[in-house]
Design a protein around this motif. Sequence first.
Motif, short mmCIF file in Angstrom:
data_model
loop_
_atom_site.label_atom_id
_atom_site.label_comp_id
_atom_site.label_asym_id
_atom_site.label_seq_id
_atom_site.Cartn_x
_atom_site.Cartn_y
_atom_site.Cartn_z
N GLY A 170 -8.46 -6.92 10.05
CA GLY A 170 -7.02 -7.03 9.47
C GLY A 170 -7.03 -7.02 8.28
O GLY A 170 -6.02 -8.04 7.82
N ALA A 171 -7.36 -6.28 7.51
CA ALA A 171 -7.34 -6.24 6.11
C ALA A 171 -5.83 -6.07 5.44
O ALA A 171 -5.72 -6.43 4.21
N GLY A 172 -4.91 -5.94 6.05
CA GLY A 172 -3.78 -5.67 5.43
C GLY A 172 -3.73 -4.52 4.43
O GLY A 172 -4.36 -3.49 4.49
N VAL A 173 -3.06 -4.69 3.24
CA VAL A 173 -3.03 -3.83 2.21
C VAL A 173 -4.21 -4.27 1.41
O VAL A 173 -4.41 -3.13 0.44
N GLY A 174 -5.16 -4.86 1.77
CA GLY A 174 -6.49 -4.92 1.05
C GLY A 174 -6.72 -5.91 -0.16
O GLY A 174 -7.57 -5.87 -0.86
N GLY A 175 -5.55 -6.79 -0.39
CA GLY A 175 -5.76 -7.60 -1.69
C GLY A 175 -7.00 -8.70 -1.48
O GLY A 175 -7.76 -8.84 -2.77
N PRO A 176 -7.32 -9.07 -0.63
CA PRO A 176 -8.28 -10.05 -0.27
C PRO A 176 -9.60 -9.37 -0.62
O PRO A 176 -10.56 -10.06 -1.17
N VAL A 196 3.59 -1.24 -6.50
CA VAL A 196 2.25 -1.55 -7.46
C VAL A 196 2.08 -0.22 -8.37
O VAL A 196 1.99 -0.47 -9.48
N ALA A 197 2.25 0.84 -7.74
CA ALA A 197 2.20 2.00 -8.58
C ALA A 197 3.37 2.15 -9.58
O ALA A 197 2.98 2.58 -10.70
N ALA A 198 4.59 1.58 -9.18
CA ALA A 198 5.56 1.78 -10.44
C ALA A 198 5.40 0.37 -11.46
O ALA A 198 5.44 0.62 -12.64
N LEU A 199 4.76 -0.71 -11.21
CA LEU A 199 4.60 -1.81 -12.03
C LEU A 199 3.21 -1.85 -12.57
O LEU A 199 3.26 -2.41 -13.87
N GLY A 200 2.06 -1.46 -12.09
CA GLY A 200 0.92 -1.49 -12.62
C GLY A 200 -0.16 -1.99 -11.79
O GLY A 200 0.16 -2.78 -11.00
N PRO A 201 -1.59 -1.60 -12.10
CA PRO A 201 -2.73 -1.89 -11.30
C PRO A 201 -2.93 -3.57 -11.21
O PRO A 201 -3.64 -4.02 -10.21
N ASP A 245 5.69 -12.29 -7.09
CA ASP A 245 7.29 -12.24 -6.80
C ASP A 245 8.14 -10.92 -7.43
O ASP A 245 8.97 -10.57 -6.94
N GLU A 246 7.39 -10.67 -8.71
CA GLU A 246 7.92 -9.41 -9.10
C GLU A 246 7.87 -8.07 -8.20
O GLU A 246 8.70 -7.28 -8.24
N VAL A 247 6.84 -8.02 -7.47
CA VAL A 247 6.42 -6.91 -6.51
C VAL A 247 7.60 -6.94 -5.45
O VAL A 247 8.06 -5.96 -5.08
N ASP A 248 7.82 -8.29 -4.90
CA ASP A 248 8.78 -8.41 -3.90
C ASP A 248 10.10 -7.96 -4.45
O ASP A 248 10.78 -7.15 -3.75
N ALA A 277 -5.50 3.51 -1.68
CA ALA A 277 -5.12 3.75 -2.82
C ALA A 277 -5.37 2.70 -4.00
O ALA A 277 -5.57 3.05 -5.06
N LEU A 278 -4.89 1.57 -3.64
CA LEU A 278 -4.88 0.44 -4.49
C LEU A 278 -6.60 -0.13 -4.95
O LEU A 278 -6.67 -0.57 -5.94
N PHE A 279 -7.23 -0.13 -3.74
CA PHE A 279 -8.56 -0.70 -4.13
C PHE A 279 -9.70 0.21 -3.98
O PHE A 279 -10.97 -0.06 -4.07
N ARG A 280 -9.60 1.30 -3.48
CA ARG A 280 -10.81 2.54 -3.39
C ARG A 280 -11.82 1.82 -2.18
O ARG A 280 -13.09 2.22 -2.65
N LEU A 281 -11.57 1.26 -1.50
CA LEU A 281 -12.54 0.49 -0.51
C LEU A 281 -12.52 1.58 0.77
O LEU A 281 -11.78 2.04 1.20
N PRO A 282 -13.71 1.46 1.42
CA PRO A 282 -13.86 2.27 2.69
C PRO A 282 -12.96 1.50 3.74
O PRO A 282 -13.08 0.38 3.93
N SER A 283 -12.05 2.25 4.43
CA SER A 283 -11.23 1.69 5.49
C SER A 283 -11.06 2.49 6.63
O SER A 283 -11.20 3.52 6.59
N VAL A 284 -10.58 1.83 7.77
CA VAL A 284 -10.56 2.48 9.07
C VAL A 284 -9.34 1.82 9.56
O VAL A 284 -9.05 0.63 9.63
N VAL A 285 -8.56 2.70 10.54
CA VAL A 285 -7.41 2.40 11.15
C VAL A 285 -7.84 1.77 12.58
O VAL A 285 -8.37 2.51 13.31
N ALA A 286 -7.72 0.45 12.70
CA ALA A 286 -8.54 -0.10 14.02
C ALA A 286 -8.02 -1.30 14.20
O ALA A 286 -7.84 -2.32 13.24
N VAL A 287 -7.81 -1.82 15.43
CA VAL A 287 -7.51 -3.10 15.91
C VAL A 287 -8.98 -3.91 15.76
O VAL A 287 -9.93 -3.34 16.50
N SER A 288 -8.66 -5.14 15.51
CA SER A 288 -10.00 -5.81 15.36
C SER A 288 -10.71 -6.18 16.91
O SER A 288 -11.79 -6.55 16.87
#
Length: 254
Positions: free
Chosen positions: A65-71, A24-29, A209-212, A98-109
Amino acid sequence: MSELASEAMESEFGTVAGWTEEAVAALGPEYAVPAGCRGSGSEAALRWLADALAVRPGERVLDCGAGVGGPAGWLAAERGVRPVCAEPMAEAVHAGRALFRLPSVVAVSQSLPLTVDAFDVAWCLGVLCTTEEKAALLDELRRVLVPGGRLGMLVFVAEGELAPPLPEGNSFPTPDELDGLLAGAGFTVTATTRADLSDSPAEWSRRADEVDAEVERRHGEDPRWVEAQEQSGRVGRLLGSGALVPRLLVAVAG
Ligand SMILES: C[S@@+](CC[C@H](N)C(=O)[O-])C[C@H]1O[C@@H](n2cnc3c(N)ncnc32)[C@H](O)[C@@H]1O
């Protein structure tokens, strides 16, 4: 190994998450949301959940279980909220920040470092089938939601016989098991539908698809990419067979 049920899952949800951030850093926000929706997949599914949850601006929202944070990034942009993201894979949390600037924590649900009654709304998309500790996960969601709080889920449900090879580390509940787990944790289901995970705008799908393709161009030779592709291919085959069904639901905490 960290917290996840298999090494293949660690490749899929950890290593590939870091590579996604790089692409995403290479392709754009504008690529961030489609790239960041790994599992929830379609914009229509997110919109159905946001509507059924009646998310209002300023409400306190948790993405488990937010993953990369897209949702969570999509919900922030669409509904005027600032979700807190909880996710066990550090690479995914890094990417989400980095992508969404949301408050995030490393944790299992099933063990959230969050206080009782902290949220009005929580959603948990494509996560329940990645752990055996389903009851503990739902108990935690119940604990951090206020009484009357709303829970949205995307769950991959085994409605028929699942033919091997199965994706490593997954355990898909049957419809009866899912109903029992939700009731056991004190949730009442108020709306449910079958998700169409291919129902996104053409531009969204093209960007995903482009990101993949960009990740494959950079890391296609890496065995962890091959392993992650094999995992998602197995899920895709089960969905295609009709034995595995993506189900959306909204439930209210008692
Ligand atoms: C299919 S992905 C879905 C990611 C995101 N919810 C989405 O829809 O794009 C499943 C996610 O669940 C995370 N996960 C696996 N086990 C978990 C657990 N016990 N608690 C919370 N998250 C977990 C994985 O690391 C991965 O990010």
